[in-house]
Scaffold this motif. Structure first.
Motif, mmCIF file in Angstrom:
data_model
loop_
_atom_site.group_PDB
_atom_site.id
_atom_site.type_symbol
_atom_site.label_atom_id
_atom_site.label_comp_id
_atom_site.label_asym_id
_atom_site.label_seq_id
_atom_site.Cartn_x
_atom_site.Cartn_y
_atom_site.Cartn_z
ATOM 1 N N UNK A 37 33.806 27.253 37.090
ATOM 2 C CA UNK A 37 33.858 28.434 36.224
ATOM 3 C C UNK A 37 34.764 29.531 36.773
ATOM 4 N N UNK A 38 35.179 29.410 38.027
ATOM 5 C CA UNK A 38 36.072 30.403 38.631
ATOM 6 C C UNK A 38 37.531 29.938 38.639
ATOM 7 N N UNK A 39 37.783 28.739 38.152
ATOM 8 C CA UNK A 39 39.133 28.179 38.112
ATOM 9 C C UNK A 39 39.849 28.694 36.858
ATOM 10 N N UNK A 40 41.100 29.137 36.987
ATOM 11 C CA UNK A 40 41.851 29.604 35.802
ATOM 12 C C UNK A 40 41.989 28.497 34.758
ATOM 13 N N UNK A 41 41.934 28.888 33.493
ATOM 14 C CA UNK A 41 42.049 27.933 32.390
ATOM 15 C C UNK A 41 43.331 27.114 32.499
#
Length: 101
Positions: free
Chosen positions: A40-44
């Motif tokens: 959930x903290x990884x960029x799209x």
């Protein structure tokens, strides 16, 4: 969480955590991954999303929350964590800023 809420009925309230779980699950389905593989903290953009997929995400979130939002919101809040926090903050308050982005 239902994705088909008629606009005339009151919308349920979602916390940032609820939205994170839903978005991670939706991303996993969209990308053919397991929910546990979604950070959930990884960029799209690290998941290789294209503009069509961003439109699909925006459309699904609109159906979930019951109001229109700009697909640009995904670029302004580029992680599941940041987007879900922003949506949870706005969902209970004024919707005008979501429309303006």
């Amino acid at each position: 969480m239902s994705l088909s809420n008629p606009a005339s009925t009151p919308q349920p309230s979602y916390t940032a955590k609820d939205l994170q779980v839903w978005l991670a699950s939706f991303f996993a389905e969209l990308l053919g991954l397991q929910p546990a593989e979604i950070n959930i903290q990884e960029p799209f953009d690290s998941y290789g999303l294209d503009s069509a997929q961003v439109m699909i995400i925006a459309s699904k979130v609109e159906k979930l929350l019951g109001f229109q939002l700009s697909p640009l919101l995904v670029w302004h809040y580029p992680t599941i964590e940041s987007l879900s926090q922003r949506l949870a903050e706005e969902f209970g308050g004024s919707e005008t800023e979501l429309f303006q982005i």
